[in-house]
Scaffold this active site. Structure first.
Site, short mmCIF file in Angstrom:
data_model
loop_
_atom_site.label_atom_id
_atom_site.label_comp_id
_atom_site.label_asym_id
_atom_site.label_seq_id
_atom_site.Cartn_x
_atom_site.Cartn_y
_atom_site.Cartn_z
N SER A 87 0.81 -1.22 0.00
CA SER A 87 0.00 0.00 0.00
C SER A 87 0.85 1.27 0.00
O SER A 87 0.32 2.35 -0.29
CB SER A 87 -0.93 0.00 1.22
OG SER A 87 -0.18 -0.16 2.40
N ASP A 107 -3.70 8.01 7.83
CA ASP A 107 -4.64 7.17 8.57
C ASP A 107 -3.85 6.45 9.67
O ASP A 107 -2.79 6.92 10.07
CB ASP A 107 -5.40 6.22 7.63
CG ASP A 107 -4.46 5.30 6.83
OD1 ASP A 107 -3.27 5.21 7.19
OD2 ASP A 107 -4.95 4.67 5.88
N HIS A 161 -0.63 4.73 7.24
CA HIS A 161 0.11 5.24 6.09
C HIS A 161 0.55 6.69 6.26
O HIS A 161 -0.20 7.51 6.79
CB HIS A 161 -0.77 5.12 4.83
CG HIS A 161 -1.21 3.72 4.57
ND1 HIS A 161 -2.46 3.26 4.90
CD2 HIS A 161 -0.53 2.66 4.07
CE1 HIS A 161 -2.56 1.98 4.58
NE2 HIS A 161 -1.41 1.58 4.09
#
Ligand SMILES: *[C@@H]1O[C@H](CO)[C@@H](O)[C@H](O)[C@H]1NC(C)=O
Ligand SMILES: *[C@@H]1O[C@H](CO)[C@@H](O)[C@H](O)[C@H]1NC(C)=O
Ligand SMILES: *[C@@H]1O[C@H](CO)[C@@H](O)[C@H](O)[C@H]1NC(C)=O
Ligand SMILES: *[C@@H]1O[C@H](CO)[C@@H](O)[C@H](O)[C@H]1NC(C)=O
Length: 375
Positions: A59, A339, A342
């Site tokens: 991610s 968040d 990340h």
């Protein structure tokens, strides 16, 4: 839009070089010519420094591959992408990823497209295979849903090469072409945070001590990076893990005993990093015609063992990812995390800038990306 970003975020060293070059050009036009010959000024020209750029990872680099997967690790909704020119694309941050920004430093005007819908027209300049939740190990991230593990990203790269080869119609030409590309790999975090440190769902911590796990994981990574080499890659950037014990999700899940971060997770990440750097050296020794380089995120983000002063995430989380359509913090540049997992674009910019032009010889070894591109 994109080109203004390039100008805004050129590392200051380059800006100084360019300004110095401009100043000198008033008096010594010949120096500019020499500078151009050495590629010093190419950041401001439209030609990329390398013809192509392939991105592998999780991610931290995913740019939309998970959008069509059945997974909770999918973020193609606001407030993700609130600062990205195209809005929410599936990037797990407010703006660009570090891989995006490195692409801009390399001179690519458009973002490298996600593998999921990259067209024949686009694939020659590179593809982004990144997938949220993915790991070096096949099972990592399983509890989140579908994801494209690093081994499967390599299989997708085989498909891309066939497509490029068909477009070129000349295998020799394609092989020469692929040698010139930059290949970036940023993976391994999920083998810890979405595997080893969830003992209720994954058995790895029953099977391996944390030290042995680093050995096994690095060995598997060696095989995969060798496969990438065998697929024609010769300029390969390998990112180490960040201080995973400092991510808000880890702190919330495990607790810190009054410390700033979860020491056991940081220690595990460091064990892996301490294997990874020698592994990169060995790959360089074993393949004299290739250049691998290691990026040290600790050196770049927490050189003195400092932890970010604010580990508070910017968006409202549910927990983990941002709540859809929630209003994020107004000044994103002040938050380390977007968040619970990340980093924000401002952190990604620091990572991209210092991996592109190292500020300390720990940041990137043996080459920073700007050197790798020129080799
Ligand atoms: C998506 O995954 C969940 C959990 O594994 C499963 O229950 C569900 O049936 C899947 N949905 C589709 C459309 O495949
Ligand atoms: C790829 O898909 C995304 C959405 O999933 C879309 O925004 C983008 O325009 C697509 N790109 C191409 C080249 O089709
Ligand atoms: C294929 O590419 C190579 C390397 O660029 C070139 O030397 C050769 O002439 C090409 N062959 C054909 C048939 O075009
Ligand atoms: C990364 O950098 C930190 C801080 O400079 C250093 O302590 C650590 O040994 C480095 N790690 C590796 C694997 O080189």
């Amino acid at each position: 839009m994109v080109s203004t970003f390039i100008i805004d975020h050129i590392p200051s060293i380059i800006v100084q070089q360019v300004n110095m070059a401009r100043l000198l050009s008033l008096y010594f036009p010949i120096l500019i010519f020499v500078g151009l010959l050495h590629g010093q000024m190419r950041l401001v020209s439209s030609e990329p420094h390398v013809p192509c750029y392939f991105i592998f990872g999780d991610s931290l680099v995913d740019s939309g591959n998970n959008n069509i997967l059945n997974t909770t690790a999918k973020v193609n909704y606001l407030p993700y992408g609130i600062d990205f020119p195209e809005g929410p694309t599936g990037r797990f941050t407010n703006g660009r990823t570090a891989a995006d920004i490195i692409g801009q430093f390399l001179g690519f005007v458009k973002f490298i497209p996600p593998y999921v819908n990259a067209t024949d027209q686009e694939i020659s300049t590179g593809v982004n295979y990144g997938s949220g939740g993915a790991g070096i190990r096949e099972e990592s991230g399983r509890h989140l849903g579908d994801r494209i593990s690093f081994p499967r990203q390599l299989l997708n790269h085989v498909t891309t090469i066939s497509r490029i080869s068909a477009l070129h119609g000349n295998k020799t030409f394609t092989a020469e072409y692929l040698k010139k590309c930059i290949y970036l790999a940023n993976i391994g975090s999920n083998d810890y945070v979405s595997n080893y440190f969830i003992p209720t769902l994954y058995s790895t911590s029953n099977i391996y001590t944390v030290d042995k796990y680093a050995v096994v994981l690095a060995e598997q990574y060696r095989e995969q990076l060798t496969k990438l080499y065998n697929l024609g890659a010769r300029k390969i950037v390998v990112f180490g893990l960040s201080q995973l014990g400092c991510i808000p999700a880890a702190i919330a899940a495990i607790g810190t005993n009054g410390k700033p971060c979860v020491d056991s997770i940081n220690d595990a990440a460091n064990l892996f990093n301490n294997r990874l750097k020698p592994l990169v050296d060995e790959l360089n020794n074993d393949h004299f015609d290739a250049k691998f380089t290691f990026i040290n995120l600790t050196s770049i983000l927490a050189p003195e063992g400092d932890v970010p002063t604010s580990n508070v995430h910017c968006c409202l989380t549910q927990p983990g990812q941002c709540i859809p359509n929630s209003i994020p913090c107004p000044v994103r540049g002040l938050s380390t995390f977007y968040d619970d997992l990340h980093p924000t674009e401002v952190v990604n910019t620091v990572v991209a800038t210092r991996s592109y032009i190292a500020l300390s010889n720990m940041d990137a070894s043996p080459y920073d990306i700007s050197h790798l591109a020129r080799l």
